[in-house]
Design an enzyme around this catalytic site. Structure first.
Site, PDB file in Angstrom:
ATOM      1  CG  ASP A  67      -0.293  -0.516   2.483  1.00  0.00           C
ATOM      2  OD1 ASP A  67       0.946  -0.468   2.557  1.00  0.00           O
ATOM      3  OD2 ASP A  67      -1.008  -0.960   3.393  1.00  0.00           O
ATOM      4  CG  ASP A 136      -8.735  -1.145  11.659  1.00  0.00           C
ATOM      5  OD1 ASP A 136      -7.784  -1.866  11.264  1.00  0.00           O
ATOM      6  OD2 ASP A 136      -9.160  -0.178  10.993  1.00  0.00           O
ATOM      7  CG  HIS A 138      -5.679  -2.236   8.761  1.00  0.00           C
ATOM      8  ND1 HIS A 138      -5.829  -0.906   9.089  1.00  0.00           N
ATOM      9  CD2 HIS A 138      -4.350  -2.477   8.910  1.00  0.00           C
ATOM     10  CE1 HIS A 138      -4.665  -0.390   9.422  1.00  0.00           C
ATOM     11  NE2 HIS A 138      -3.742  -1.326   9.326  1.00  0.00           N
ATOM     12  CD  GLU A 143      -8.661   1.051   7.722  1.00  0.00           C
ATOM     13  OE1 GLU A 143      -8.565   0.084   8.500  1.00  0.00           O
ATOM     14  OE2 GLU A 143      -8.042   2.117   7.896  1.00  0.00           O
TER      15      GLU A 143
HETATM   16  C1  F6R Z   1       1.535  -1.392   6.040  1.00  0.00           C
HETATM   17  C2  F6R Z   1       0.287  -2.113   6.186  1.00  0.00           C
HETATM   18  C3  F6R Z   1      -0.492  -2.089   7.465  1.00  0.00           C
HETATM   19  C4  F6R Z   1       0.377  -2.360   8.697  1.00  0.00           C
HETATM   20  C5  F6R Z   1      -0.462  -2.293   9.974  1.00  0.00           C
HETATM   21  C6  F6R Z   1       0.376  -2.463  11.211  1.00  0.00           C
HETATM   22  O1  F6R Z   1       2.071  -1.572   4.750  1.00  0.00           O
HETATM   23  O2  F6R Z   1      -0.139  -2.701   5.241  1.00  0.00           O
HETATM   24  O3  F6R Z   1      -1.523  -3.042   7.376  1.00  0.00           O
HETATM   25  O4  F6R Z   1       0.963  -3.623   8.580  1.00  0.00           O
HETATM   26  O5  F6R Z   1      -1.140  -1.067  10.036  1.00  0.00           O
HETATM   27  O6  F6R Z   1       1.254  -1.406  11.344  1.00  0.00           O
HETATM   28  P1  F6R Z   1       2.405  -1.409  12.460  1.00  0.00           P
HETATM   29  O7  F6R Z   1       3.365  -2.460  12.052  1.00  0.00           O
HETATM   30  O8  F6R Z   1       3.023  -0.042  12.374  1.00  0.00           O
HETATM   31  O9  F6R Z   1       1.748  -1.698  13.747  1.00  0.00           O
END
Ligand code: F6R
Length: 263
Positions: A67, A136, A138, A143
């Site tokens: 992403d 959440d 994701h 989301e």
């Molecule tokens: C990032 C992504 C997100 C993160 C998630 C956890 O490329 O796809 O799904 O993996 O938000 O983020 P952290 O590792 O910062 O807790």
């Protein structure tokens, strides 16, 4: 899903880097899906060490990132393009021509998303996708409520994600409200998936996604439907799992099972 619980973040990172290294050694032109965020930083550090000290060769792999924020050009310090260069690509011998990260400042996001999907298809799909998990539930920026059939597209970020990610920006108002993300459908077509999570603040969502019902309200639960999904956790992220004893037993006795099936 295979669940591996490591005592610390460092060990979780080492085990996941070893997992990725094994796949690269098995298939030199591996197509590797990558994630950003705090969670994989230790894994990327360890991959860089394996390259420097043990000659792990990335020259033939292709990478696709999950992403990118809409509106941030690749050189912006908060962009995921920048993150990848800064935390991994500059330390390894990946061929930049084979690196794909969604382009946040594209003029036509919809057309870009179609092109991104086509590139994944052109190389034969993703062999191994690395994932983190959001508060959440994701994966990527899928989301709550994202369809399990969704493909790469523009997604509006949830309030919780904006708040969680505000720590990287000067002000919360600066966090982009939209992102380009691979869809849940894109992700679960990967041949193998490795999700990593650490820290007490992930414990509740980790338990829900591994042991709760499959639901589009927690998009990580889509991994329950995958045949080759591995989850590597540190102790604190695993602390709310009910079947911890079972996961540890399976891990410690894997050699017996492998012997029984002749592998
Ligand atoms: C990032 C992504 C997100 C993160 C998630 C956890 O490329 O796809 O799904 O993996 O938000 O983020 P952290 O590792 O910062 O807790």
């Amino acid at each position: 899903m295979e669940i591996i619980i490591a005592p610390t973040y460092e060990e979780m990172s080492q085990i996941s880097a070893q997992f990725i290294a094994r796949e690269i050694k098995r298939k030199h032109d591996l197509v590797l899906g990558l994630a950003t965020g705090d969670t994989p930083i230790g894994t990327y550090k360890e991959l860089a060490r394996l390259h420097n000290e043990e000659g792990l060769d990335f020259s033939k792999i292709t990478t696709f990132n999950l992403d990118e924020y809409i509106g941030l050009p690749p050189l912006n310090k908060n962009s995921y393009n920048y993150f990848m260069q800064d935390n991994l690509f500059k330390y390894i011998n990946v061929n930049q021509a084979n690196v794909y990260v969604p382009q946040g400042n594209t003029e036509d996001p919809e057309e870009f998303c179609e092109w991104y999907e086509a590139q994944i298809k052109r190389v034969g799909g993703i062999d191994l996708q690395i994932l983190g998990i959001g508060g959440d539930g994701h994966i990527g920026f899928n989301e709550p409520g994202s369809s399990f059939a969704s493909r790469t597209r523009v997604k509006a970020l949830e309030r919780q994600t904006i708040e969680d990610n505000a720590r990287f920006f000067d002000r919360e108002e600066d966090v982009p409200r939209f992102a380009i993300t691979m869809g849940v459908g894109t992700i679960i077509e990967s041949k193998k998936i490795l999700l990593i999570a650490n820290g007490a603040k992930k414990a509740r969502i980790v338990a829900e996604f591994i042991e709760g019902p499959v639901t589009c309200q927690i998009t990580a639960t889509a991994l329950q439907l995958h045949t080759h999904a591995t989850v590597i956790l540190d102790e604190t992220a695993a602390s709310k799992l009910k079947r911890k004893v079972y996961y540890n037993w399976v891990r410690n006795n894997k050699h017996i099972i492998q012997k029984m099936v002749g592998r």
